[in-house]
Design an enzyme around this catalytic site. Sequence first.
Site, short mmCIF file in Angstrom:
data_model
loop_
_atom_site.label_atom_id
_atom_site.label_comp_id
_atom_site.label_asym_id
_atom_site.label_seq_id
_atom_site.Cartn_x
_atom_site.Cartn_y
_atom_site.Cartn_z
CD1 TRP A 76 -2.83 1.40 1.30
CD2 TRP A 76 -1.18 1.94 2.67
NE1 TRP A 76 -3.15 2.61 2.22
CE2 TRP A 76 -2.10 2.90 2.72
CE3 TRP A 76 0.07 2.04 3.45
CZ2 TRP A 76 -2.06 4.16 3.74
CZ3 TRP A 76 0.10 3.01 4.35
CH2 TRP A 76 -0.94 4.20 4.63
CE LYS A 77 7.27 3.51 3.11
NZ LYS A 77 6.99 5.00 3.49
CG HIS A 119 4.54 15.99 8.33
ND1 HIS A 119 4.90 16.72 9.44
CD2 HIS A 119 4.71 14.89 8.62
CE1 HIS A 119 5.21 16.02 10.18
NE2 HIS A 119 5.29 14.69 9.83
#
EC number: 2.1.1.14
Length: 768
Positions: A28-29, A702
């Site tokens: 998924w990552k 982020h």
Amino acid sequence: MKIIGGSIVTNVKSSNLGYPRIGEQREWKRELEKFWGGDITEEELLQNTKSVRLAGLRKQQERGIDLIPVGDFSLYDHVLDTSVMFGVIPKRFQEDCSRTPLETYFAIARGMENAVASEMTKWFNTNYHYIVPEFNESKPALKENRPLACYKEAKEELGIEGKPVILGPITFIKLGKGYEKEEFPRLVKELLPLYIQVLQELKAAGVTWVQLDEPIFSTKLSESELYQTKHVYETIAEEVPEIDIIIQTYFESISSYEEIVNLPAAAVGLDFVHGDSLELLRQYGFPNDKILAAGIIDGRNVWRQNLNDQLELLESVSQIVDKERLIVQPSCSLLHVPVTTTTEITLDPVIKDALSFADEKLDEIAILVNGLKNGKERITTKIEESINAIEKLNNSKYREQVHQSDSSKLNVDRDLPFKERIAIQKERLRLPLLPTTTIGSLPQTTEVRTQRLNWRRGDITDLEYEHYIKKEIEKWINIQEDIGLDVLVHGEFERTDMVEYFGEKLNGFLVTKSGWVQSYGSRCVKPPIIFGDVSFNKPMTVKESVYAQSLTEKKVKGMLTGPVTILNWSFVRDDISRFDVLDEIAAALRKEIEELERNGVKIIQVDEPALREGLPLKEEKWQEYLDRAVHAFRLATASVDNSTQIHTHMCYSNFQDIFEAISALDADVISIETSRSHGELISAFEENTYEKEIGLGVYDIHSPRVPSIDEIRSNINRALKTIPFNQFWINPDCGLKTRQEAETIAALKNMVEAAKETRESLLAVQTN
């Protein structure tokens, strides 16, 4: 209840609350990051992540789980999923009509060129981060029935009659921002019809069970909020009576027990691992018209459980709620543990056999349900296996006799109070007004990660790897000097993760091969496992810090992770007090700090980003936790000379709750995230006097966007309205490990320039 072949058979069901999203090998990552990097299309992302999602559903199906959650999978965050589903999208992300809905979804989480990302903060007392809903800019409207799509997919692809999982309306609103307390009823009024529409459409599709997650019920609600809660669930029961609603709570026992368990719903889910749910059940009973979904298996730790003890716990529960009305499940979503132990082929068999990740926890649930249905004798072998696994671990070389740390003999006070030692530090360090620095980590490129992997595989020697790390340190010392930063860092290129790294170095820890857990977005961490007594082995950070300092005349910070964060971000042995383990970690770190100081490192940062995260959900438990957290931090840091400056860092938390504890840490400098929350954390310092030095993060790391000089200068000036300039440091809001080199350099250059301009303005005012 039926008698078949002399055995007792009940209708007790098994259930799961949520399954890890990331895949056994973090598939998924990788798909997410390929999409963000432009390497795959949106269609390819959706197709590839669908495979991960179906694999998780299939595992639960194969283990015979009766109520399999659907809709718990997410491409980023389940709270963000709820916001987008109900149209709670900030206006700054609605202006560009050229973006697809998925691109807008990721823009809210990650930001974009002309729009700051939404705030990110901790999901209750876990290390999972959610995207905070913003209710002040748009009226909610149902954009898509996401749970319905997930239900249909599971049914069509795998024949699963899934249990849609939806974040409950009370928790969703309470986790949001942008409204005053008195506006809570208005938001309920706006959202309730949308929830009802979702449920009605689910009913029409044939859904039987729906899980409404309300973990906020484990915290204290006001009378007004309880009134609105009752109104919400009475209305749902009236408008959608055919669906069986599970009001699911977790992470603690619920606060307003009698009010919550008597809400109109088919079932209520209680956490029997954390808190005192069994005592509440004994004291107040449970409604005869409801099913109890009992969270028996710990969804937040990785140790195998004694199935005999858990079966006895279920038997105790069944004395109050008969077995016909029981559902057996984890205490919370299994999102918070790794996927499976099967990939841990290098672990000592004694340790591996004592571990239980998500798949193994589902097995434990199935075993307990079998025992309840057919009698204890049917699972005797499995009970014995669990007991033997735990006893082997406890009686092996991995668990020494538990000892009380000798930390009680160590001082926890610096020699001089802050005002006296800060004068000594300023004289020694000779830093400019508004000194600039970073939080610690610098970008870890694909090459850095590849070299580390090659070293771990044995493809390159220790010497070759050390030479490579030195080259990276030298490169970035030069970059930091060119940028003009005042206090430098070595960059942490040798570290995989800020806790895992120390887990590999300290006695009493082990690190898994594939024990990954989602932290935020695509960021996964591998929490180390504490299996024995924790102690210092040998210096862990000295070599890199000393080398970095040898390359520059500027000061280089030594970088450590603090004891509270190491505790909270590890899977902790569950047979002794967490506070005892905390003191052991602190005593070990104290020796490392002394080693750094002995080798000439005069600024040492001991990061505690998880201090607020570990705060218990029950306010009456706060003080003990905070007292022990403060004690541990001071135990680790108090032995340094007055001229050595101790820094710490915290991020993404409500600091108002712990302001006194922050001050009590007695760190000389604290850096705190504020940019992601748009400066709102500054209010904590407006309402309280803080005498020590502080860096309020001036830009969000982020997000891949590079903030302008004007934007950063504006953030600095906003902070200086509250924080005296002679106490103020300038830094990003968190570490830069996940960022790209080019954007990091550009952002830091803008930060340094903004600091320089502000510094010159202040000096000009002083001169005049």
